[in-house]
Write an enzyme that holds these catalytic residues in place. Sequence first.
Site, PDB file in Angstrom:
ATOM      1  CG  ASP A  82      31.359  22.073  12.158  1.00 15.68           C
ATOM      2  OD1 ASP A  82      31.927  22.470  13.192  1.00 15.68           O
ATOM      3  OD2 ASP A  82      30.153  22.263  11.930  1.00 15.68           O
ATOM      4  CG  ASP A 289      32.773  24.378  16.750  1.00 16.19           C
ATOM      5  OD1 ASP A 289      33.022  23.653  15.767  1.00 16.19           O
ATOM      6  OD2 ASP A 289      31.836  25.194  16.758  1.00 16.19           O
TER       7      ASP A 289
END
Length: 413
Positions: A82, A289
Site C-alpha cells: 500500500d 495508490d
Amino acid sequence: MVPLQSFNPYLAIILLLFHLLHFSSIEAQNDGFTVKLIRKSSHLSSNNIQDIVQAPINAYIGQYLMELYIGTPPIKISGTVDTGSDLIWVQCVPCLGCYNQINPMFDPLKSSTYTNISCDSPLCYKPYIGECSPEKRCDYTYGYADSSLTKGVLAQETVTLTSNTGKPISLQGILFGCGHNNTGNFNDHEMGLIGLGGGPTSLVSQIGPLFGGKKFSQCLVPFLTDITISSQMSFGKGSEVLGEGVVTTPLVQREQDMTSYYVTLLGISVEDTYLPMNSTIEKGNMLVDSGTPPNILPQQLYDRVYVEVKNKVPLEPITDDPSLGPQLCYRTQTNLKGPTLTYHFEGANLLLTPIQTFIPPTPETKGVFCLAITNCANSDPGIYGNFAQTNYLIGFDLDRQIVSFKPTDCTKQ
C-alpha cells in the site's frame, strides 16, 4: 487505500471483493546480512551492502501481496502493498476482533526478538496513539477511510527480506504494529499491510537510508494473474527505473502530507481524442495508490472519458444487468477489443491497453469486462489505482521527489 464512500455505489458492488484500501552498524551473518537499526544516529553507511534488497509480490483479488519474514525464528507474512499509507502491521495472537486469514497469525510470544514499545519511548509514534495503557504499552489505532481499522501494540521486530542474489537480509528493530483487533475489507490471504508511503513509519522510510536512499520500485502483474506468478519489489540502490522508454513525473507535496505520492494529471486521450482536465489544473491532483484497484477521476473528466470510450468500443454495452448499474460493461468471450487510453501526466505519457482498463466485475465472472474507472464528484485528489499500474515498472524516488515508469511485462520481471 481509497475510501469506499467515494466510490460510485454500483462500483462498490462490482468491486465487492476488493478493498482499498537510523542505522549505523552492519555485520555479516552466514551468507547474508544482519542490520542493527539505531535510529538516533544520523551517519549512515551502505558501503558494505552490494546486493539489491528485494521481496516477491503477487496478485490476489485486486490486491498485491508482498512476502517477507518476521520474527525469530522467521515466519512468512503476506502483506498488502500500500503506497497510500505508512504503517506496517500484521495480525497477531491473541486476536479478539480480527478478520479471517487462511494462514496462522503471528504469535509474538514465540519470537525471541519481539519487543513492545513503551508509551514513554520516543518510538511511540504519537499520531497513532491515544492514552497510555495501564501496562505502559504503546497501543495504537490506525484507520483507513473505507472504515477498515487496525488496533494493537507498536513493537520492534526482526524483518527478513532477500537480496537479488538470494541471500537473506535480516533487519533488526523494525517498527511495526502487532494488530490484535483488525476489521474491514480484507481478504483471507492478507495477513496484514505493508505501508510504503513517504511517512517515517513506512518500510521504505525505515530501511531506505541503509540501502542507498529512500527509493523503491514495483512491477504489478495484471489482474487475475495466477497467484503463483511473482514479480519483485526492490528497495534502495539498484531499484532505480532506467533505460529506454522510461518517463518521469515529479512528486508534489500537498498540505504537509508526508505519506501520499501526488502527481499532476493534465488530461487523458482516448485513442487520439485528447480530453484535458478543467481549465484550472492544480498541481498534485492525482494520488498514485497501489492499495486502490480502479482509477478515480473528477466527475467532469470521467463523464467525457466514459462517452469517448463507449463511442470507440465496437460492441453494445450491457444494459440488462441491474447489478452492474451504470458502469460501462461489455459481454465478450475473448479479450475486449477496446481503445487505448493515454494518461498525460506532467512530463510522462502512460499508454494503457484494455488489459489495464477493462476488468471483470468479480474474479469469478466470465465473459464480462467493465471499465476500471469510476467517478467522484468531489474527488480531490483523484486516484491512479493498481489496475492502471500493472505491466509498468514503477520507481518511487523520495529523495529526488520523482516517479518513473517503464512499460514492462511484469509476469517476466
